[in-house]
Design a protein around this motif. Structure first.
Motif, PDB file in Angstrom:
ATOM      1  N   ILE B  89       5.070  10.401  -2.766  1.00 51.20           N
ATOM      2  CA  ILE B  89       4.432   9.163  -2.604  1.00 51.20           C
ATOM      3  C   ILE B  89       2.981   9.838  -2.213  1.00 51.20           C
ATOM      4  CG2 ILE B  89       3.967   6.941  -1.218  1.00 51.20           C
ATOM      5  CD1 ILE B  89       7.234   6.980  -1.361  1.00 51.20           C
ATOM      6  N   ASP B  91      -0.878   9.613  -0.601  1.00 50.99           N
ATOM      7  CA  ASP B  91      -1.324   8.809   0.266  1.00 50.99           C
ATOM      8  C   ASP B  91      -2.412   7.986  -0.202  1.00 50.99           C
ATOM      9  OD1 ASP B  91       0.140   9.896   2.496  1.00 50.99           O
ATOM     10  OD2 ASP B  91      -0.888  11.883   2.580  1.00 50.99           O
ATOM     11  N   PRO B  93      -4.531   5.054  -1.217  1.00 49.82           N
ATOM     12  CA  PRO B  93      -4.074   3.804  -1.562  1.00 49.82           C
ATOM     13  C   PRO B  93      -4.103   3.400  -2.934  1.00 49.82           C
ATOM     14  CG  PRO B  93      -5.503   3.771   0.378  1.00 49.82           C
ATOM     15  CD  PRO B  93      -5.336   5.045  -0.265  1.00 49.82           C
ATOM     16  N   ALA B  94      -5.250   3.851  -3.656  1.00 46.75           N
ATOM     17  CA  ALA B  94      -5.030   3.605  -5.202  1.00 46.75           C
ATOM     18  C   ALA B  94      -4.039   4.284  -5.887  1.00 46.75           C
ATOM     19  CB  ALA B  94      -6.393   3.907  -6.134  1.00 46.75           C
ATOM     20  N   GLN B  96      -1.339   5.309  -4.802  1.00 49.91           N
ATOM     21  CA  GLN B  96       0.046   4.820  -4.104  1.00 49.91           C
ATOM     22  C   GLN B  96       0.389   3.470  -4.957  1.00 49.91           C
ATOM     23  OE1 GLN B  96       1.427   2.847  -0.134  1.00 49.91           O
ATOM     24  NE2 GLN B  96       1.000   5.298   0.179  1.00 49.91           N
ATOM     25  N   ALA B  97      -0.657   2.794  -4.993  1.00 53.22           N
ATOM     26  CA  ALA B  97      -0.388   1.246  -5.634  1.00 53.22           C
ATOM     27  C   ALA B  97       0.054   1.668  -7.070  1.00 53.22           C
ATOM     28  CB  ALA B  97      -1.592   0.343  -5.548  1.00 53.22           C
ATOM     29  N   TYR B 100       3.652   2.752  -7.448  1.00 50.74           N
ATOM     30  CA  TYR B 100       4.652   1.552  -6.984  1.00 50.74           C
ATOM     31  C   TYR B 100       4.670   0.686  -8.320  1.00 50.74           C
ATOM     32  CZ  TYR B 100       5.484   2.629  -2.261  1.00 50.74           C
ATOM     33  OH  TYR B 100       5.932   3.333  -0.877  1.00 50.74           O
TER      34      TYR B 100
END
Lengths: 224, 224
Positions: B89, B91, B93-94, B96-97, B100
């Protein structure tokens, strides 16, 4: 942070409702939002298609990041705001395993429910069969019994144990949907107790589908 | 830890393969495992039903914790073994988004593929319609084009960007399945490049479906 977020949603849609519950649980009120109408085909409008090319709701953005899949949005919000609001992934390995297991089983549940409730919407007239309707209803009944059993054998008031978790965020809207479509509370007492006890949880109360407030749903699931 | 784990699996099944890739990525080799045969109905055997009452594979246990849903198993393994093997996963944020989002879109992809490949298995003879077959194939073609576009517009070699992530763990088996069923590599060059480049990744090579090693799959998707 909530001011950087935009949610396009439809009333009663379990995927939309999941995202709204997660936002409430993480204290992310005040996001930009717009209630759209499935019946008018709003989910295929240019506004939605620009955010979600699948033409589905929710359409959800955190800053520049697109998270249209409801479980993706829930997981992302929990990961990005770990120490804000309520913790939604338990630390205890046994509860965490149960949470993930129930959360993803919830997608099967949701699909079996959709196969019954949206049969005439999903299947063109010339392709419909009474035998398929019967099979879908039997599959949904078996699924509902499974969840009634989970709650009966469970070690707490929530789907993954003693604390509210992402499993509840994901599955509660489907359970509420069953009762909206008149599932018999007496026949499924554990599900009914779970449904009624969580109705007053602030995140759920605040995000309750507005079109459900003063109306009853169709009696579609009464004899299941 | 791997010695406490048990996996019952079927060759070629994307959900089983996902769990096996995740176990390899997290350096969890040496788990107890048993290859079962869907064609013989092994997935409905008492051995499977005792672990997975849905009668599906994978059936997977970590110690006493049951994680039969493949995405639940992948998420749990990553969370419990964060610092072991490869981080799955991102780290950022972009990324990670995106991870998902693609991971959960992968379930839609997998379902549309199943609607085509398993049509005659899923739909009883008297309920089959050429119009449904046509519609399912069109939906799958549109889905495949979407993923070809994701890889074309993406900012790295992987589904969520520059690093291998859970999005790849979840979606790669479905993409491999398409080519197993003879999807045309020339028509989908980005998907084909992605498919071929990851074939040699140790986790994927080590878990390659044994029944695929010396055989070709049916030409079912050649003209899609």
């Amino acid at each position: 942070m909530a001011k950087d977020m935009t949610l396009l949603w439809g009333s009663g849609s379990p995927p939309c409702w999941r995202v709204m519950i997660a936002l409430e649980e993480k204290n992310l009120q005040g996001y930009n939002q717009k209630l759209l109408d499935f019946a008018k085909g709003d989910h295929k409008s240019p506004e939605v298609m620009a955010m979600n090319p699948r033409g589905q709701l929710p359409a959800f953005k955190c800053g520049k990041n697109v998270l249209n899949e409801s479980l993706a949005a829930c997981m992302y919000l929990e990961n990005q705001f770990k120490s804000q609001g309520n913790k939604l992934i338990p630390d205890c390995p046994a509860e965490q395993a149960m949470m993930y297991q129930r959360m993803f089983e919830g997608l099967t549940f949701s699909q079996k429910m959709g196969d019954v409730i949206y049969y005439t919407y999903k299947v063109p007239e010339g392709e419909r069969h009474d035998s398929a309707v019967k099979r879908n209803r039997e599959a949904l009944a078996a699924e509902i019994k499974l969840w009634e059993g989970y709650l009966e054998k469970g070690s707490g008031s929530f789907l993954a144990g003693k604390t509210f978790s992402l499993a509840d965020v994901v599955v509660y809207p489907s359970i509420a949907y069953l009762f909206r479509f008149q599932l018999c509370e007496e026949r499924y007492p554990k599900l009914a107790a779970y449904y009624n006890s969580l109705k007053v949880r602030p995140s759920i109360k605040a995000s309750w589908p507005p079109t459900w407030l003063d109306t009853h749903g169709p009696e579609m699931l009464h004899d299941i």
